[in-house]
Scaffold this active site. Structure first.
Site, PDB file in Angstrom:
ATOM      1  CB  SER A 138      -1.297  -0.456   1.285  1.00 42.37           C
ATOM      2  OG  SER A 138      -1.425   1.391   1.436  1.00 42.37           O
ATOM      3  CE1 TYR A 151      -3.551  -1.896   5.047  1.00 40.59           C
ATOM      4  CE2 TYR A 151      -2.770   0.062   4.501  1.00 40.59           C
ATOM      5  CZ  TYR A 151      -3.308  -1.265   4.363  1.00 40.59           C
ATOM      6  OH  TYR A 151      -3.689  -0.979   2.937  1.00 40.59           O
TER       7      TYR A 151
END
Length: 187
Positions: A138, A151
């Protein structure tokens, strides 16, 4: 005619990757923890590309025994494997600067351990086929822009893992890459 396994393939990025491989004539295995969407999309893709072109398998990629069962299914169905796309992950978490331990572990397991264990399970097959391992990370693993800390950390670790593996597996002719998309919205 490549044989491709895609984790997190019941919707979103994973499902789109699967359909793209099918359009190119590959055989695909859709993997997800299991949902109605997984088997609904398996049927939809089989209708469009043929029964032998796609199959779905319910697997929690944080569970080593479940991954071993998946590997055995792939071996039984195809004998070998050319490409693994490791797309499991979940960006939902707490907004705390440092989430509590339980939340951190859930996010770490979902976003890093699942990728690590999937790579570890299928690497011998990729070495044999001189295949490709693609991690989906990501942009949150590259830049700090407000995504949950746990995350972002897990996605950064995926990038580091892929870089190290790429260097070390080049001698075995296994390509390892990582992509880091931004936010992706889907229905």
């Amino acid at each position: 005619n490549k044989k491709v396994l895609i984790t997190g393939a019941s919707r979103g990025i994973g499902l789109t990757i699967a359909e793209s491989f099918l359009q190119e004539g590959a055989k695909t295995c859709l993997v997800s923890r299991g949902s109605n969407a997984l088997f609904k999309n398996e049927k939809k893709l089989q209708d469009a590309y043929g029964l032998e072109s796609v199959f779905a398998y319910k697997c929690d990629c944080t569970n080593i025994k479940a991954l071993d069962s998946l590997k055995n299914k792939v071996k039984d169905k195809w004998a070998d494997l050319d490409i693994v796309v490791v797309n499991v992950g979940d960006g939902r978490s707490a907004s705390d600067a440092l989430p509590d331990n339980d939340q951190w572990q859930r996010t770490w397991n979902s976003n890093f351990e699942s990728a690590l264990q999937t790579a570890r399970t299928f690497l011998p097959m990729l070495k044999k086929s001189k295949g490709c391992l693609l991690f989906v990370s990501s942009i949150a693993g590259i830049e700090a822009f407000g995504a949950p800390t746990d995350y972002s950390t897990a996605k950064s670790a995926i990038i580091a893992l892929s870089k190290s593996m790429a260097r070390k597996l080049a001698a075995d002719n296994v390509r390892v890459n990582v992509i880091a998309p931004g936010n992706v919205y889907f229905k």
